[in-house]
Design an enzyme around this catalytic site. Structure first.
Site, PDB file in Angstrom:
ATOM      1  CG  HIS A  63      -8.279 -15.019   3.002  1.00 53.36           C
ATOM      2  ND1 HIS A  63      -8.728 -15.766   4.075  1.00 53.36           N
ATOM      3  CD2 HIS A  63      -9.098 -13.941   2.945  1.00 53.36           C
ATOM      4  CE1 HIS A  63      -9.769 -15.164   4.623  1.00 53.36           C
ATOM      5  NE2 HIS A  63     -10.012 -14.058   3.952  1.00 53.36           N
TER       6      HIS A  63
ATOM      7  CG  ASP B 217      -6.885 -18.483   5.105  1.00 52.34           C
ATOM      8  OD1 ASP B 217      -5.984 -17.684   4.788  1.00 52.34           O
ATOM      9  OD2 ASP B 217      -8.097 -18.225   4.993  1.00 52.34           O
TER      10      ASP B 217
ATOM     11  CD  GLU C 265      -2.048   0.903  -1.230  1.00 56.55           C
ATOM     12  OE1 GLU C 265      -0.978   0.967  -1.871  1.00 56.55           O
ATOM     13  OE2 GLU C 265      -2.606   1.893  -0.718  1.00 56.55           O
TER      14      GLU C 265
ATOM     15  N   GLY D  67     -14.454  -8.612   5.501  1.00 53.30           N
ATOM     16  CA  GLY D  67     -13.751  -7.659   6.363  1.00 53.30           C
ATOM     17  C   GLY D  67     -13.551  -8.197   7.761  1.00 53.30           C
ATOM     18  CG  ASN D  68     -16.423  -9.767  10.707  1.00 51.98           C
ATOM     19  OD1 ASN D  68     -17.529  -9.461  10.277  1.00 51.98           O
ATOM     20  ND2 ASN D  68     -16.000  -9.388  11.905  1.00 51.98           N
ATOM     21  CB  SER D  69     -11.221 -12.510   6.683  1.00 49.11           C
ATOM     22  OG  SER D  69     -12.269 -13.118   5.985  1.00 49.11           O
TER      23      SER D  69
ATOM     24  N   GLY E 283       2.922 -41.331   4.423  1.00 48.98           N
ATOM     25  CA  GLY E 283       3.141 -41.881   3.093  1.00 48.98           C
ATOM     26  C   GLY E 283       2.131 -42.934   2.727  1.00 48.98           C
ATOM     27  CB  VAL E 284      -0.847 -44.245   3.827  1.00 49.48           C
ATOM     28  CG1 VAL E 284       0.144 -45.132   4.532  1.00 49.48           C
ATOM     29  CG2 VAL E 284      -1.453 -43.224   4.784  1.00 49.48           C
TER      30      VAL E 284
ATOM     31  CG  LEU F  69      -5.293 -42.191   4.550  1.00 48.61           C
ATOM     32  CD1 LEU F  69      -5.483 -41.131   5.630  1.00 48.61           C
ATOM     33  CD2 LEU F  69      -4.977 -43.539   5.189  1.00 48.61           C
TER      34      LEU F  69
END
Length: 490
Positions: free
Chosen positions: A134, A164, A79, A234-236, A292-293, A295
């Site tokens: 999620h 996730d 909720e 609902g399977n998540s 720090g590149v 690509l």
């Protein structure tokens, strides 16, 4: 009285006949309903099938998986609350309009209650549960329902939003747990089983196979296992299981035009989730390695001209980054990371991101047609990024050179800075039928062609005079802060 007795005597034979008929019919019906059908119990042709026992053994395995794993799979209900901006708030902010329409004050936003459902699976007897981020994102209340219908309120221990992935905790002991497998051993064609709570139908068990590996997700750190196992809303968060009854993934998403299962589903590899879980439980957060590149991809024509099979271009090196400290440069091509070949920017990103800050990785690179190894000690990946500036549209106003249907001119400092180039010439305009439209657009900077530096319009004019009739060209292009290779053939 005598007349009545005679009348009864006349009817008696008929009554007796009727009773005989009813009795006979009763015997007949009794005989009819006492009969039975002899049903055939075996399909003789199937029973004669060679190796039927192997199939029956597989069926027994599938039953055992259901019996052993289902108790550790949970249903999750949440909720939450959603804040919705009021599109009319600014309009009715005027005092006159408020009086005219009879509003004392127009609210700036509305709040709406949300409800959702998903799945999860228990990984420890004391109540740690894996699921998707999620499923629980923004939840004010999380209820976990076990297979025996016991209910517990759960809290979020931590999460990895980019993956996730989330870890929940309930206060319980001696819980059933799943067996954890090794997702690095998964191959296309392997059995894949999903158990979860689709459409609120808890304990649903579906079977399929692994369709593909390494599918790119919505973020650079998602590399999914693709299956044809039926997965629905609902399977998540529920487990993806192999034929040994071990969890190899977390069911996360489907590809569908209707919102329901259409034959393609995706799961986070369990090894990737375990790496995040280790950091969440020990540090309270997930930190990823960072070079720090910027690509870029290398197209097939460019690879052919460079005589390489794969590789990823370093388009830009950030100032004071781990990459700069290690000596990496723009236009270097990364061929391998820790001995593993790479061919897409996502390959490098996920390999570097899977390392912890402070770890040292070995890159095999190609620089000026020579291979070399460079070791990079990784920094911590920043959580924010800056937007790229649009290149300036002002024209240099100097002499131009036409080449391959494009008009090139000297680039001024603001144009070079906007595109992240140290030097070069700018493409002012290009014909619609030019081969250059395949690799660049007006405003881009050409820094080199066929390993010849193009520092100004004079260099470019000399190059066109000497090599203007070549069949193929390998460009180094700077565009909107990125530097990349592009090859063309004509």
């Amino acid at each position: 009285m005598k007349h009545k007795h005679a009348s009864f005597s006349w009817r008696w034979p008929w009554v007796l006949s009727a009773l005989v008929i009813v009795f006979a019919l009763g015997l007949s019906c009794s005989h009819l309903f006492s009969q039975s059908i002899s049903y055939q119990n075996k399909n003789d042709l199937v029973e004669k099938t060679p190796n039927l026992s192997s199939v029956l053994a597989l069926q027994e395995v599938l039953r055992n998986i259901a019996q052993s794993v289902m108790p550790a799979v949970v249903s999750i209900t949440v909720e939450g609350e959603e804040v919705i901006p009021n599109p009319y708030a600014d309009f009715f902010d005027d005092p006159f309009l408020r009086r005219f329409f009879g509003f004392d004050e127009m609210p700036k936003e509305y709040r709406r209650k949300l409800q959702g459902a998903g799945s999860g699976f228990i990984v420890s007897k004391d109540g740690y549960i894996f699921s998707n981020y999620h499923v629980v994102k923004g939840a004010n209340k999380i209820v976990v329902i076990l297979s025996d219908n016991r209910q517990f309120q759960a809290k979020v221990v931590g999460y990895d939003e980019e993956l996730d992935f989330a870890i929940l905790k309930i206060n319980a002991n001696n819980l059933p747990v799943v067996a954890i497998g090794d997702s690095d051993t998964v191959q296309v064609g392997d059995f894949a089983i999903a158990i979860g709570n689709p459409f609120g139908l808890s304990g649903t068990y579906t079977l399929g196979v692994v369709s593909a590996l390494g599918r790119q997700g919505m973020t650079g750190f998602q590399r999914f296992i693709q299956t044809d196992t039926a997965v629905n809303p609902g399977n998540s968060g529920g487990p993806l299981i192999n034929i040994r009854g071990q969890v190899i993934g977390i069911n996360t998403a489907i590809r569908s035009q209707t919102g329901a299962y259409e034959g393609i589903s995706f799961a986070i590899p369990i090894n990737t989730a375990l790496a995040s879980a280790d950091q969440i439980l020990t540090k309270g957060r997930v930190e990823r390695g960072y070079m720090g590149v910027v690509l870029g991809e290398i197209d097939e024509t460019t690879r052919k001209l460079l005589k390489i099979d794969g590789g990823v271009l370093i388009a830009r090196v950030e100032k004071n980054s781990a990459a700069e400290k290690a000596g990496l440069k723009a236009r270097d091509i990364i061929l391998k990371v820790n001995g593993k070949s790479v061919s897409k920017p996502e390959d490098v990103q996920i390999m570097i991101g899977s390392q912890k800050p402070g770890a040292t990785v070995t890159l095999e690179i190609l620089r000026e047609n020579k291979k070399q190894n460079i070791q990079v000690t990784l920094d911590k990946r920043p959580t924010t990024s800056s937007a790229q500036k649009e290149p300036s549209q002002e024209q240099p106003g100097l002499a131009t050179v036409e080449f391959l249907g494009g008009i090139f001119a000297e680039a001024n400092k603001s144009q070079l800075d906007a595109n992240g180039a140290e030097y070069g010439v700018i493409l002012q305009d290009v014909k619609e039928d030019s081969v250059l439209t395949q690799i660049m657009r007006p405003g881009d900077i050409v820094m080199a062609i066929n390993n010849q530096p193009i520092k100004n319009i004079s260099d470019f004019r000399d190059f066109v005079k000497r090599y203007g009739n070549e069949r193929s060209y390998l460009f180094v292009i700077a565009s909107r802060g990125y530097v990349y290779y592009r090859g063309i053939e004509r």
